[in-house]
Motif scaffolding. Structure first.
Motif, mmCIF file in Angstrom:
data_model
loop_
_atom_site.group_PDB
_atom_site.id
_atom_site.type_symbol
_atom_site.label_atom_id
_atom_site.label_comp_id
_atom_site.label_asym_id
_atom_site.label_seq_id
_atom_site.Cartn_x
_atom_site.Cartn_y
_atom_site.Cartn_z
ATOM 1 N N LYS B 87 38.605 64.291 -23.809
ATOM 2 C CA LYS B 87 39.240 65.552 -23.473
ATOM 3 C C LYS B 87 39.365 66.374 -24.738
ATOM 4 C CE LYS B 87 42.615 65.619 -25.437
ATOM 5 N NZ LYS B 87 42.906 65.462 -26.884
ATOM 6 N N LEU B 89 37.421 68.894 -22.012
ATOM 7 C CA LEU B 89 36.022 68.969 -21.571
ATOM 8 C C LEU B 89 35.169 69.711 -22.591
ATOM 9 C CD1 LEU B 89 33.825 68.748 -19.366
ATOM 10 C CD2 LEU B 89 34.820 70.752 -18.264
ATOM 11 N N VAL B 112 35.970 62.958 -17.776
ATOM 12 C CA VAL B 112 36.652 63.422 -18.982
ATOM 13 C C VAL B 112 37.818 62.475 -19.283
ATOM 14 C CG1 VAL B 112 37.773 65.382 -20.104
ATOM 15 C CG2 VAL B 112 36.008 65.779 -18.359
ATOM 16 N N HIS B 114 40.891 61.947 -19.757
ATOM 17 C CA HIS B 114 42.323 62.279 -19.664
ATOM 18 C C HIS B 114 43.110 60.987 -19.480
ATOM 19 C CE1 HIS B 114 42.505 66.536 -20.115
ATOM 20 N NE2 HIS B 114 41.425 66.681 -19.361
ATOM 21 N N ASP B 175 47.278 67.964 -17.655
ATOM 22 C CA ASP B 175 46.467 67.190 -16.710
ATOM 23 C C ASP B 175 47.345 66.278 -15.862
ATOM 24 O OD1 ASP B 175 43.936 65.898 -15.671
ATOM 25 O OD2 ASP B 175 44.973 64.182 -16.543
ATOM 26 N N THR B 289 40.551 60.218 -12.858
ATOM 27 C CA THR B 289 40.437 61.569 -13.398
ATOM 28 C C THR B 289 39.218 62.213 -12.784
ATOM 29 O OG1 THR B 289 39.112 60.676 -15.163
ATOM 30 C CG2 THR B 289 41.406 61.041 -15.647
ATOM 31 N N ALA B 294 39.962 68.071 -14.680
ATOM 32 C CA ALA B 294 39.762 68.254 -16.116
ATOM 33 C C ALA B 294 39.427 69.710 -16.414
ATOM 34 C CB ALA B 294 38.646 67.335 -16.611
#
Ligand SMILES: NC(=O)c1ccc[n+]([C@@H]2O[C@H](COP(=O)([O-])OP(=O)(O)OC[C@H]3O[C@@H](n4cnc5c(N)ncnc54)[C@H](O)[C@@H]3O)[C@@H](O)[C@H]2O)c1
Lengths: 333, 322
Positions: B87, B89, B112, B114, B175, B289, B294
């Motif tokens: 992260k 992105l 991604v 997260h 997030d 995720t 993301a």
């Protein structure tokens, strides 16, 4: 590879539900079904878990089970062990192994004679903080262990736990075995003497609910333990498991159930805590399945179960006689 | 064997290498870094050409500074390589649009990192909310504070590269809140960027979610030491709370005065996300995720930065690729 077929015997002990949920998640295990001498309870649980219920041991063992998890009342562990040994199914037996040493010895020899493996269910050996602490102790991080102060508090359990005929004992039996096992595991020594003050002052039931033990290992390490069911209904958590270890070169503090989030819910009207810690039951059940699959020696043996039980029984004897008791206990005449 | 290529061998690249190595059936195909010396120092073989690495491996893990993510993602998915990228992105909305369109075009798998969703304590908070412990959620407070992170060329100190504490740190909690409460309506934020103090950043933000929840967020790279994370969610019937200052399950005090506090777990969060990535690639099991979230978290973080700049409330707009 064939799946290891496991059945659960009795849902008297609530851990049966935890173990069952684990079984469903382990991909090399097949959760074959449930036998329970309380058919209503067994059927209900089978329905809830989506597995078959067997009304008799005969039908249950006709499934050619590789292993069983016994979660009956403590006093019935012997008879269920006998049945499982008869059917050549490996056993994971809820703690305490039994209600007296005679039964415990018999269970171990039944398993030996049948050529099956017997494992005692001490899930605390799979709590990551406990596992890590043992590793640190072994690596000499804090030098030799000198003394340990432990607690394994709980709340009052329901049902048969407070019926001595079925449970064999109250708080002291229920909780001492966990800690006695962990400390034997940490120190690799047996307990030599036990002193205990025990009473039933909190709930005034016909069974012990509080007390404190002070015991010593063969190598002089001493430990205290409070196994009381002393957490009131308004307490935010069910109980605790703490061990403050004093070593030659430092201290290790374990607070195994401190991994929590706080929940204040108006529906319950109190502050409560939910655990986010790793699932120790999963470690235990996986270990049992792997033991069968890979033909391993039990990680926690019947003997471990018996020696932990002996500490609790020694505590009861000490409280009754108001003196220090030496272990191993002498066989009753 | 699933062959993994790692691009970027700094703090996170090393972590991911360790996680991939622990997964059965996965092998490390090669590692590329702009400063290959680091890889050699670690006793590993460097891959001199990332294009070659992308060709040779089955999946790509990107852990380079944020402003370089886009280029690597695009090159990897263009030749059908699933991507795990740290992260955020990427660095800007324009870059994100480009990535999202390419993902659609190549039907690519992009996950991604997260990682907060993989911390048991945060998952427990989300579950408690879902179980109704707080009733209808109304207001949330969330905090993440640390000292200024060390990195190659001190790139976190460059707003152009890292986006500062909002895009790099607060995005974790953004997030997490999106995971709990869904899409965001508007955001208002402030940070200390105007002071131009090197190696320090601090921000506060208020977010209004489409479902009505009001959230307050704090992100700090201004602690002198240690780490603090907290989340509290209150609703019509209750409140849930996690604080990293809860007592640790394991504390070791050495006689030399050294103290270690730790909460050991069976599988750490970084390991879990990498395992889910592998399961996503091999078995199509969707990870916790999602790329959509993301993308959303990136847009909200950038909206917060926009708000800092303009001093105005920023309403979230629909992206071109939505
Ligand atoms: N999930 C988390 O908790 C977390 C924590 C820290 C950082 N991150 C993210 O991970 C990413 C990497 O951060 P880091 O802390 O590992 O930084 P880092 O500086 O430690 O590592 C980056 C590495 O990439 C290399 N590099 C720089 N430019 C490159 C390029 N163009 N091509 C190839 N290699 C290049 C550097 O030499 C360095 O080895 C960032 O996106 C950051 O936001 C995530």
């Amino acid at each position: 590879m064939n799946k290891i077929k496991i059945g659960v015997m009795s849902f008297a002990h609530m851990h049966a539900f935890n173990y069952s949920k684990c079984l469903k998640k382990i991909h090399n295990a097949e959760f074959t079904g449930i036998y329970d001498d309380n058919a209503k309870r067994g059927k209900e649980m089978a329905g809830l878990l989506g597995v078959k219920f067997f009304s008799t041991e005969k039908k249950f063992f006709a499934e050619k089970l590789n292993g069983v998890i016994i979660c009956s009342e403590n006093s019935k562990h012997l008879s269920m062990t006998a049945s499982a040994a008869g059917a050549k199914a490996h056993i994971l037996c809820e703690k305490p192994i039994s209600v007296n040493l005679k039964d415990a010895n018999k269970m171990i020899s039944l398993a030996n004679k049948a050529g099956i493996k017997f494992m005692t269910a001490f899930p605390c050996r799979f709590i990551p903080s406990v596992v890590k602490a043992r590793r640190l102790l072994d690596s000499g991080e804090i030098g030799r262990i000198l003394a340990i102060k432990a607690t394994n508090h709980g709340s009052l359990p329901d049902g048969w736990f407070t019926d001595k005929k079925l449970s064999g004992g109250g708080a002291v039996l229920d909780h001492t075995v966990h800690v006695a096992d962990l400390l034997r595991w940490f120190t690799r020594r047996e307990v030599r003497t036990v002193y205990a003050e025990i009473d039933r002052s909190i709930y005034n039931k016909k069974i012990d609910d509080c007390g404190t033990l002070l015991f010593e290992f063969e190598n002089g390490v001493f430990a205290s333990l409070d196994p009381s069911w002393s957490r009131p209904k308004s307490f935010p958590v069910w109980g605790d498991l703490t061990m403050d270890i004093t070593g030659e070169k430092g201290n290790i503090y374990i607070d195994a159930f401190s991994e929590i989030i706080d929940v204040y819910d108006d529906k319950t009207g109190k502050h409560s805590c939910r655990s986010w810690g790793s699932d120790a039951y999963m470690g235990l059940v996986k270990n049992f399945v792997d033991m069968i699959l890979y033909n391993r020696t039990p990680f926690i043996s019947g003997y471990d179960g018996l020696k932990a039980l002996e500490v609790a029984l020694g505590a009861y004897e000490s409280a009754a006689k108001k003196k220090v008791i030496e272990l191993p206990l002498k066989a009753k005449k | 064997m699933l062959k993994v290529g790692i691009i970027g061998f700094g703090k996170m690249g090393r972590k991911h290498l360790e996680s991939f190595k622990r997964i059965p059936g996965v092998s490390i195909c090669g590692i590329f870094d702009a400063s290959p010396g680091k890889i050699q120092e670690a006793g590993l073989k460097t891959c001199p050409d990332y294009k070659h690495l992308i060709k040779e491996c089955d999946v790509i893990c990107i852990a380079t500074p944020t402003d370089t993510h886009k280029q690597y993602i695009l090159e990897a998915i263009a030749v059908g390589r699933p991507v795990f990228v740290e992260k955020p992105l990427c660095r800007t909305v324009e870059e994100a649009e480009e990535v999202m369109q390419a993902v659609k075009k190549y039907k690519a798998k992009v996950m991604v990192g997260h990682v907060v969703r993989y911390f048991n304590q945060y998952a427990a908070i989300k579950k408690a909310i879902a179980d109704g412990c707080v009733g209808k959620p109304a207001v949330a407070r969330i905090t993440r504070c640390s000292k200024f992170p060390k990195a190659s060329n001190n790139w976190f100190n460059s707003r152009e590269k890292s986006g500062g504490v909002i895009l790099d740190l607060m995005i974790h909690d953004i997030d997490f809140l999106i995971w709990c409460f869904g899409d965001v309506e508007r955001v208002y934020a402030k940070d200390i960027g105007r002071e131009k103090i090197p190696n320090m950043d601090y921000a506060l933000a208020v977010i209004r979610f489409k479902n009505g929840v009001i959230a307050h967020l704090e992100a700090s790279w201004a602690l002198s030491g240690g780490f603090r994370a907290r989340v509290e969610v209150a609703g019509t019937e209750g409140l849930v709370n996690y604080d990293s200052r809860h007592p640790a399950s394991l504390k070791v005090e050495h006689s030399d005065g050294n103290v270690i506090r730790e909460n050991p777990v069976d599988e750490n969060a970084n390991q879990m996300e990498i395992r889910e990535f592998v399961e996503y690639v091999l078995n199509d099991e969707l990870p916790k995720t999602t790329l959509h979230d993301a993308y959303e978290a990136l847009k909200v973080s950038l909206a917060a930065l926009e708000s800092v700049k303009s001093g105005a409330v920023v309403k979230l707009r629909r992206g071109k690729s939505e």
